[in-house]
Design a protein around this motif. Structure first.
Motif, short mmCIF file in Angstrom:
data_model
loop_
_atom_site.label_atom_id
_atom_site.label_comp_id
_atom_site.label_asym_id
_atom_site.label_seq_id
_atom_site.Cartn_x
_atom_site.Cartn_y
_atom_site.Cartn_z
N SER A 1 15.67 -2.11 -24.86
CA SER A 1 14.31 -1.35 -25.10
C SER A 1 13.09 -2.00 -25.12
CB SER A 1 14.86 -0.37 -26.69
OG SER A 1 15.71 0.39 -26.32
N ASP B 1 11.79 -2.65 -21.87
CA ASP B 1 11.38 -1.51 -21.15
C ASP B 1 10.03 -1.27 -21.62
OD1 ASP B 1 13.59 -0.92 -19.32
OD2 ASP B 1 14.60 0.19 -21.03
N ILE C 1 21.71 -2.99 -21.04
CA ILE C 1 22.05 -1.84 -21.39
C ILE C 1 23.71 -1.81 -21.24
CG2 ILE C 1 22.06 0.73 -20.98
CD1 ILE C 1 18.96 0.35 -20.70
N TYR D 1 20.99 5.60 -23.75
CA TYR D 1 21.07 4.45 -23.11
C TYR D 1 21.83 4.78 -21.81
CZ TYR D 1 19.13 1.11 -26.33
OH TYR D 1 18.04 0.80 -27.43
N SER E 1 15.77 4.85 -22.54
CA SER E 1 15.89 3.67 -23.31
C SER E 1 15.26 3.34 -24.52
CB SER E 1 15.67 2.67 -22.46
OG SER E 1 15.63 1.29 -22.82
#
Length: 298
Positions: A72, A75, A88, A131, A148
């Motif tokens: 995360s 991202d 992930i 996820y 995410s």
């Protein structure tokens, strides 16, 4: 005199879940399923972490949460989706043994712990689903960034509940560790040898510490009376033999310990029972804690 109300601490409302009796019925249903699936004691011992000397679930959870939350964070960067998919996938795969170990421990916990644990599990399922949704979107050519990031927020909430379970409710903690530090380091009287029943454990006090005392075949064995799992009184348990050794079964969750040395045979406990040296002096049973290396008795 006016009483000043202290400000609410963050996440204090988690404690309300402990008293949410409405969760007991679904918890009972899930517990029945878990116990049915984990009937093999060797599997349960592995998932509890008896082979590690501490619970297996927290370490596995660190791997799972670390991979997912790191994804995360990636991202949040422009190139995140391209770089985070592997994390992930790793987190989702690691979730499988983490979940199994968590359910094994949960099924052997008390009601308040099970209420919080049930909510903890539901939140984590939502996080992993987010996820998985991110990976699905990426497989179709999308970014999956929002899924995410949502998963990260939900996973963080699940981690807070896990922290409450571990540190506020002491789920998985060794409840006998303090015995080495508070039990008498000098010989302390426990009462008359002749008053002890033959072959049946009883509870006595060594200073302020409750102890398990067993008179058998002219000898006396003294252990801490607190089960390391959730502090159940071992003197209320049942004696048995396993592999030719005398053992005591915890009366609450059936952890099994060797009477001779307090060593762990079966979980859900993951630590041994502290042992006391014992002797009979002029008809009086005396005991003192048997220290472990690097630990000074009180």
């Amino acid at each position: 005199m006016a009483v000043t109300r202290l400000p609410m601490r963050p996440f204090d409302d988690i404690t309300r879940i402990e008293n949410a009796t409405a969760l007991d019925r679904p918890a009972a249903a899930v517990r029945g399923v878990v116990q049915k699936l984990l009937r093999d004691r060797r599997l349960r011992d592995f998932l509890h972490g008896t082979w590690l000397g501490h619970p297996f679930h927290p370490g596995a959870a660190q791997l799972t949460a670390g991979a997912l939350l790191s994804a995360s964070l990636l991202d949040l960067t422009p190139s995140g989706p391209r770089r985070s998919s592997g994390l992930i996938a790793t987190g989702i795969l690691a979730a499988l043994p983490t979940v199994a170990a968590g359910w094994a421990d949960w099924a052997e916990s008390h009601e308040e712990q099970q209420r919080v644990g049930l909510v903890h599990a539901v939140v984590n399922v939502l996080a992993v689903s987010c996820y998985a949704g991110a990976l699905r979107q990426r497989a179709r050519g999308g970014q999956g960034r929002a899924m995410s990031l949502t998963g990260g927020a939900v996973a963080f909430a699940g981690a807070l509940l896990g922290g409450h379970l571990g540190y506020r409710q002491a789920t998985g903690a060794n409840h006998a560790e303090e015995i080495y530090h508070v039990a008498p380091g000098d010989w302390t009287g426990l009462g008359s040898f002749n008053e002890l029943p033959e072959g049946r454990p009883v509870r006595r006090m060594a200073g302020d510490v409750p102890v398990f005392v067993l008179r058998r075949a002219g000898e006396v064995t003294v252990l801490s009376d607190r089960c390391p799992h959730l502090s159940a009184p071992l003197s209320d348990g049942e004696l048995d033999t396993e592999a030719g050794e005398l053992v005591i079964h915890c009366p609450w969750h059936d952890s099994v310990f060797r009477v001779a040395d307090g060593s762990l045979v079966h979980g859900p406990a993951t630590a041994p029972v502290p042992v006391f040296d014992a002797r009979v002096t002029q008809g009086t049973v005396e005991a003192k804690i048997r220290t472990i290396p690097g630990v000074a008795a009180a």
